[in-house]
Scaffold this motif. Structure first.
Motif, PDB file in Angstrom:
ATOM      1  N   LEU A   1     -26.831  -8.881 -20.660  1.00 62.05           N
ATOM      2  CA  LEU A   1     -25.770  -8.474 -21.569  1.00 62.05           C
ATOM      3  C   LEU A   1     -24.396  -8.772 -20.975  1.00 62.05           C
ATOM      4  CD1 LEU A   1     -27.046  -5.065 -23.025  1.00 62.05           C
ATOM      5  CD2 LEU A   1     -27.228  -7.362 -23.993  1.00 62.05           C
ATOM      6  N   ILE A   2     -24.242  -8.494 -19.678  1.00 63.55           N
ATOM      7  CA  ILE A   2     -22.961  -8.789 -19.015  1.00 63.55           C
ATOM      8  C   ILE A   2     -22.700 -10.287 -19.011  1.00 63.55           C
ATOM      9  CG2 ILE A   2     -21.748  -8.749 -16.810  1.00 63.55           C
ATOM     10  CD1 ILE A   2     -23.098  -6.061 -16.231  1.00 63.55           C
ATOM     11  N   GLY A   3     -23.720 -11.073 -18.673  1.00 66.74           N
ATOM     12  CA  GLY A   3     -23.558 -12.524 -18.618  1.00 66.74           C
ATOM     13  C   GLY A   3     -23.215 -13.131 -19.968  1.00 66.74           C
ATOM     14  N   ALA A   4     -23.995 -12.784 -20.991  1.00 67.33           N
ATOM     15  CA  ALA A   4     -23.777 -13.354 -22.325  1.00 67.33           C
ATOM     16  C   ALA A   4     -22.439 -12.918 -22.903  1.00 67.33           C
ATOM     17  CB  ALA A   4     -24.917 -12.942 -23.256  1.00 67.33           C
ATOM     18  N   SER A   5     -22.092 -11.648 -22.735  1.00 61.34           N
ATOM     19  CA  SER A   5     -20.835 -11.138 -23.289  1.00 61.34           C
ATOM     20  C   SER A   5     -19.635 -11.797 -22.619  1.00 61.34           C
ATOM     21  CB  SER A   5     -20.764  -9.617 -23.113  1.00 61.34           C
ATOM     22  OG  SER A   5     -21.799  -8.974 -23.826  1.00 61.34           O
ATOM     23  N   THR A   6     -19.694 -11.964 -21.311  1.00 60.59           N
ATOM     24  CA  THR A   6     -18.582 -12.574 -20.584  1.00 60.59           C
ATOM     25  C   THR A   6     -18.380 -14.024 -21.001  1.00 60.59           C
ATOM     26  OG1 THR A   6     -18.987 -11.131 -18.677  1.00 60.59           O
ATOM     27  CG2 THR A   6     -17.646 -13.094 -18.311  1.00 60.59           C
ATOM     28  N   MET A   7     -19.466 -14.774 -21.079  1.00 58.41           N
ATOM     29  CA  MET A   7     -19.361 -16.185 -21.466  1.00 58.41           C
ATOM     30  C   MET A   7     -18.841 -16.329 -22.897  1.00 58.41           C
ATOM     31  SD  MET A   7     -22.580 -18.207 -19.729  1.00 58.41           S
ATOM     32  CE  MET A   7     -23.817 -16.907 -19.745  1.00 58.41           C
ATOM     33  N   SER A   8     -19.349 -15.503 -23.801  1.00 56.40           N
ATOM     34  CA  SER A   8     -18.911 -15.577 -25.195  1.00 56.40           C
ATOM     35  C   SER A   8     -17.448 -15.207 -25.337  1.00 56.40           C
ATOM     36  CB  SER A   8     -19.773 -14.648 -26.067  1.00 56.40           C
ATOM     37  OG  SER A   8     -21.118 -15.049 -26.078  1.00 56.40           O
ATOM     38  N   SER A   9     -17.023 -14.177 -24.627  1.00 62.18           N
ATOM     39  CA  SER A   9     -15.635 -13.720 -24.704  1.00 62.18           C
ATOM     40  C   SER A   9     -14.674 -14.786 -24.191  1.00 62.18           C
ATOM     41  CB  SER A   9     -15.476 -12.425 -23.901  1.00 62.18           C
ATOM     42  OG  SER A   9     -14.195 -11.883 -24.050  1.00 62.18           O
ATOM     43  N   ILE A  10     -14.986 -15.368 -23.044  1.00 60.80           N
ATOM     44  CA  ILE A  10     -14.116 -16.404 -22.473  1.00 60.80           C
ATOM     45  C   ILE A  10     -14.096 -17.645 -23.360  1.00 60.80           C
ATOM     46  CG2 ILE A  10     -13.855 -17.991 -20.525  1.00 60.80           C
ATOM     47  CD1 ILE A  10     -14.874 -15.757 -18.706  1.00 60.80           C
TER      48      ILE A  10
END
Length: 265
Positions: free
Chosen positions: A231-240
Motif C-alpha cells: 500500500l505504501i509503495g503503490a500509493s507513493t508511486m501513484s501520488s508522485i
C-alpha cells in the motif's frame, strides 16, 4: 413459490447490515444539525455501497472460479477506471484530472503488483491478485485525488510567490517545488500514520480475518506486513506520478501560471 435456498440465506444475512444503517442515520442527523450539507451524499454512498457489494460478491465468486488470466486484467482495469474517475472528481478543477488520475493509479499499482508477482509474494491467480489489486487501487485513488487537489489549491493560494519565482528566472518545476512537496506529504501522511500505528490502534482486516478464519497468527502477521508494504509503495508511486502529469497544466509554455485553471472553485 419455492425460493432458492442460497437466495434465502442471502436475504437472512442482510438483516444485520440493514440494522447497522442506524448509525448512518445518526450521521445524517448530525450533518443536518451542523449544516454540513452532506446528508444526500451520505445516503447515496450507503445505498451504492449496499448495492455494489451485493452484486460484486457474486461476480467475484464467478471470477475466482475462472482459470483464464484475462479475467484478472479485466477486473483490474475496471477498478482502475472507476478509481481514476472518482479521484478526478475530487480534483475536478485540474485539467484532464480523470485521465491523469487513472494513468497515475495504473502506473503505481501495476509496478507494485508486477514486483509482488515476480518476487513470488503472491501467485498470479484471481483469488489473490484481485483482492490485493483492490486494496492498492483504493488507497492510490485516495492519495492521487488529494495530491492533485492540494497542489492546485496551494498554487492558487501562493500565486504571488510562485509568480515572483518565475519572474526571477525559475522554471515551473523550481517555482512549485514547495507546493509539490507539501501536497505529497499531505496525501501520504494518513497512509504512513496508519502503518506506524497498525496493531496499536487499528486492527487490520486482512490479519484479523485470517485469524478468525483459523489461520495461524504468524501467517496472518506475515500477510499484513506484505499488505502494508504494498500500500505504501503503490500509493507513493501513484501520488508522485500524478504530480508530474498534472503540474504542466498549471503553467503556460512561456513559464507563467495558467490563470484559467485557477479561476473557478
Amino acid at each position: 413459490m419455492n425460493m432458492d435456498p442460497a437466495f434465502i440465506e442471502f436475504l437472512e444475512g442482510m438483516v444485520k447490515p440493514l440494522a447497522a444503517t442506524a448509525v448512518v442515520l445518526v450521521a445524517v442527523v448530525l450533518s443536518f444539525a451542523q449544516n454540513l450539507g452532506l446528508e444526500k451524499e451520505m445516503v447515496v454512498a450507503i445505498v451504492r455501497a449496499f448495492l455494489q457489494l451485493s452484486v460484486i460478491g457474486f461476480v467475484l465468486q464467478f471470477i475466482f472460479n475462472q482459470k483464464n488470466a484475462g479475467w484478472i486484467v479485466l477486473a483490474y482495469l475496471f477498478m482502475v477506471t472507476i478509481a481514476g474517475y472518482t479521484a478526478g472528481q475530487r480534483a475536478k478543477h485540474v485539467p484532464r484530472g480523470k485521465y491523469i488520475a487513472g494513468l497515475s493509479i495504473l502506473a503505481g499499482t501495476a509496478v507494485t503488483m508486477f514486483l509482488l508477482v515476480i518476487l513470488n509474494v503472491f501467485p498470479f491467480t484471481p483469488r489473490y491478485i484481485i483482492p490485493v489489486a483492490g486494496m492498492m487501487v483504493g488507497n492510490s485513488m485516495t492519495v492521487t485525488g488529494v495530491t492533485m487537489k492540494r497542489l492546485r489549491d496551494d498554487l492558487k493560494i501562493q500565486k504571488a510567490l510562485v509568480e515572483t519565482a518565475l519572474a526571477l528566472g525559475a522554471t515551473p518545476t523550481q517555482a512549485s517545488v514547495e507546493q509539490v512537496k507539501r501536497s505529497l506529504i499531505l496525501a501520504l501522511s494518513p497512509i504512513l500514520d496508519n502503518a506506524k500505528t497498525v496493531g496499536l490502534i487499528s486492527l487490520p482486516g486482512a490479519m484479523t480475518g485470517l485469524i478468525m478464519g483459523g489461520a495461524s497468527p504468524m501467517e496472518a502477521i506475515q500477510l499484513q506486513i506484505v499488505v502494508m508494504n504494498m500500500l505504501i509503495g503503490a500509493s507513493t508511486m501513484s501520488s508522485i506520478m500524478s504530480v508530474y502529469l498534472c503540474r504542466p497544466a498549471f503553467f503556460t509554455k512561456a513559464y507563467q501560471l495558467e490563470s484559467s485553471v485557477f479561476i473557478s472553485d
